[in-house]
Design a protein around this motif. Structure first.
Motif: not given
Length: 265
Positions: A188, A147, A127, A136-137, A143-144, A139-140
């Motif tokens: 985040w 999850d 990442a 942005e990377r 989230r992953d 943040e994704e």
């Protein structure tokens, strides 16, 4: 890092059972990945799983953090083992200065291969690279990472190391003076951790040291930002979002100092 601490100092600050078990871990060669920082020691203790340990010595005080979430005010067995390893052989703890010198000696191609291999073992490292904005990377990736399945087997400890890697990247951005990016990443991480805890009705089971590190990192990045005054409204909204989580109070999300600087939460 002071060298005058003794096993008696360590024993005095730990429960007898924790000291005894920590001594066994030390004698059994369980203390790995030894690093000496400007403030103390960092190590990995491979016992009861894999625990990341930080030990700080200030005068006659010894304290720190461990991913096993030890009882506050007392050294856990992993911290005992790490401290005993230092007392026994201080030179076994590699300083960051020595580490930097060793890395600089390596061929660039060899370092690239090493980093690629690390990424294969810990995919979350990827990442930090790739196309697009790093924030942005990340943040994704956050989230992953959080999850997790609504049901079925999962372990909170599977989140800890990847999250700590991302947190370390945020700290590097702080050091580079990129306060905005560092604060956003810390927000985040903390928001995602609380969201998962809300979903699990408080049963996510984070180690106390993990949540403390996230809280301290976010508040520190916000408070030390020289442009905090201009970002006051944005940071205030972030703080409100964190405090709205059901599990915020249980996890100790207060941040009185930041709230006071912002003129109230």
């Amino acid at each position: 890092m002071p060298t005058r601490i003794t096993p008696l100092d360590i024993q005095a600050l730990s429960d007898p059972r924790e000291y005894e078990q920590g001594m066994k871990y030390f004698l059994g060669g369980r203390v790995k990945g030894r690093l000496r920082t400007d403030t103390g020691l960092v190590a990995t203790v491979k016992a009861d799983g894999v625990c990341r340990v930080e030990v700080v010595v200030e005068g006659e005080q010894i304290f720190g953090r461990c991913s096993c979430s030890p009882v506050s005010g007392s050294l856990c067995r992993h911290q005992v083992a790490a401290a005993l390893a230092f007392v026994d052989r201080p030179q076994s703890y590699l300083s960051l200065q020595e580490l930097r010198k060793a890395i600089r000696k390596e061929d660039k191609a060899a370092l690239v291969e090493t980093l690629v291999n690390i990424t294969l073992v810990v995919p979350e490292v990827a990442a930090f690279f790739g196309e697009g904005e790093e924030a942005e990377r990340l943040e994704e990736a956050i989230r992953d990472l959080f999850d997790v399945p609504a049901a079925g087997h999962w372990s909170v400890h599977e989140l800890i190391v990847p999250a700590q890697l991302i947190l370390q990247r945020a700290q590097m951005l702080r050091t580079a003076g990129k306060w905005e990016e560092a604060r956003r990443i810390c927000f985040w991480l903390l928001d995602a951790a609380l969201t998962l805890n809300d979903r699990k009705h408080g049963a996510a089971g984070y180690p106390e040291s993990f949540m403390t590190a996230l809280i301290d990192a976010y508040e520190g990045a916000a408070l030390r930002d020289p442009e905090l005054e201009q970002k006051r409204d944005l940071v205030r909204e972030e703080l409100r979002a964190l405090l709205r989580h059901e599990s915020a109070e249980v996890e100790g999300i207060y941040m009185e100092q930041l709230s006071e600087r912002l003129g109230g939460g």
